[in-house]
Design a protein around this motif. Structure first.
Motif, PDB file in Angstrom:
ATOM      1  N   GLY A  20       1.812  10.135   2.057  1.00 48.87           N
ATOM      2  CA  GLY A  20       1.232  11.469   1.906  1.00 48.87           C
ATOM      3  C   GLY A  20      -0.156  11.396   1.307  1.00 48.87           C
ATOM      4  O   GLY A  20      -0.459  10.530   0.471  1.00 48.87           O
ATOM      5  N   GLU A  21      -1.000  12.315   1.730  1.00 51.29           N
ATOM      6  CA  GLU A  21      -2.411  12.298   1.347  1.00 51.29           C
ATOM      7  C   GLU A  21      -2.618  12.330  -0.157  1.00 51.29           C
ATOM      8  O   GLU A  21      -3.590  11.767  -0.675  1.00 51.29           O
ATOM      9  N   TYR A  22      -1.711  12.996  -0.880  1.00 46.18           N
ATOM     10  CA  TYR A  22      -1.911  13.160  -2.327  1.00 46.18           C
ATOM     11  C   TYR A  22      -1.101  12.157  -3.157  1.00 46.18           C
ATOM     12  O   TYR A  22      -1.040  12.268  -4.382  1.00 46.18           O
ATOM     13  N   HIS A  23      -0.501  11.175  -2.496  1.00 45.11           N
ATOM     14  CA  HIS A  23       0.283  10.185  -3.237  1.00 45.11           C
ATOM     15  C   HIS A  23      -0.626   9.274  -4.053  1.00 45.11           C
ATOM     16  O   HIS A  23      -1.661   8.814  -3.587  1.00 45.11           O
ATOM     17  N   LYS A  24      -0.218   9.005  -5.285  1.00 40.54           N
ATOM     18  CA  LYS A  24      -0.930   8.060  -6.140  1.00 40.54           C
ATOM     19  C   LYS A  24       0.003   6.892  -6.431  1.00 40.54           C
ATOM     20  O   LYS A  24       1.110   7.085  -6.922  1.00 40.54           O
ATOM     21  N   SER A  25      -0.462   5.692  -6.142  1.00 40.15           N
ATOM     22  CA  SER A  25       0.374   4.510  -6.310  1.00 40.15           C
ATOM     23  C   SER A  25       0.396   3.980  -7.738  1.00 40.15           C
ATOM     24  O   SER A  25       1.256   3.189  -8.092  1.00 40.15           O
TER      25      SER A  25
END
Length: 228
Positions: free
Chosen positions: A209-214
């Motif tokens: 997803g575009e707003y995922h932060k790893s």
């Protein structure tokens, strides 16, 4: 949600980074079993998938690794330099911890290594990624040369703990496999300077997803050459 998504909080004192060497020794043991020739009880390497570069000089091989928490294992090699392999490993942190807890004798406290896998902050990191060289010297010694090891959230909101992480690293591996040549720069130098974490973040957003932060965190910061 799968049990792999557990975020257990411990009041134990933070452990030193040296405890990560336990995990590294597991990996080294597997590599010796697979890549060392002449062993009487050498374990056969099970290949799951093989991908060739566009110029057919480099191969990326997805193999099975029998170890607690092992999710994905790839190694890359060039036909003009067969003594040098690039190893990429992907492990599920919670699965490693569950395996350690399962095998811990009843009444025994957690080892430092097991404690190091317990989340100390609200940020959930689900997987450990390690990238290193396996160099087979002419003297028959096998030398490890670490590029980097990181923990990151590669599960996101997915119910499957590992499928998205495997997809992400398939994409990263294929990008690295087909890097265009640079005049005067050897393949090994290009791999060592490949933007592994930037690619991980970029592909994670594409897959999760575009707003995922790893929340990528480097956990082994010093080179650790280890020889057989």
């Amino acid at each position: 949600m799968e049990v792999y998504r557990l975020n257990t909080v411990s009041k134990a004192e933070p452990v030193k980074q040296d405890n990560l060497l336990t995990w590294f020794r597991w990996l080294k043991r597997w590599v010796r079993q697979i890549f060392t020739k002449g062993r009487t009880k050498q374990k056969p390497l099970k290949v799951i998938e093989r991908t060739e570069s566009h110029d057919e000089l480099t191969s990326l091989v997805f193999v099975e690794r029998d170890a607690p928490g092992a999710v994905g294992t790839w190694y890359m090699f060039r036909r003009d330099n067969p003594r040098v392999n690039l190893l990429i490993t992907l492990d599920n942190l919670a699965a490693i911890r569950l395996a350690l807890r399962h095998h811990r004798p009843q009444g025994m406290e957690m080892s430092n290594f097991e404690r190091s896998l317990v989340h100390q902050d609200p940020i959930i990191r689900t997987h450990r990624i390690s990238i290193q060289w396996i160099v087979k010297l002419r003297s028959s010694r096998t030398v490890f040369n670490l590029i980097g090891t990181w923990d990151a959230d590669l599960q996101g909101d997915s119910f499957d703990p590992n499928s998205k992480a495997i997809t992400i690293f398939r994409l990263i591996g294929r990008e690295a496999l087909n890097l265009p040549p640079i005049p005067g720069v050897q393949w090994r130098a290009r791999m060592a300077h490949f933007p592994w974490t930037d690619s991980m973040e970029s592909y994670a957003r594409a897959v999760l997803g575009e707003y995922h932060k790893s929340h990528i965190k480097k956990v082994l910061t010093n080179p650790m050459p280890v020889s057989k």
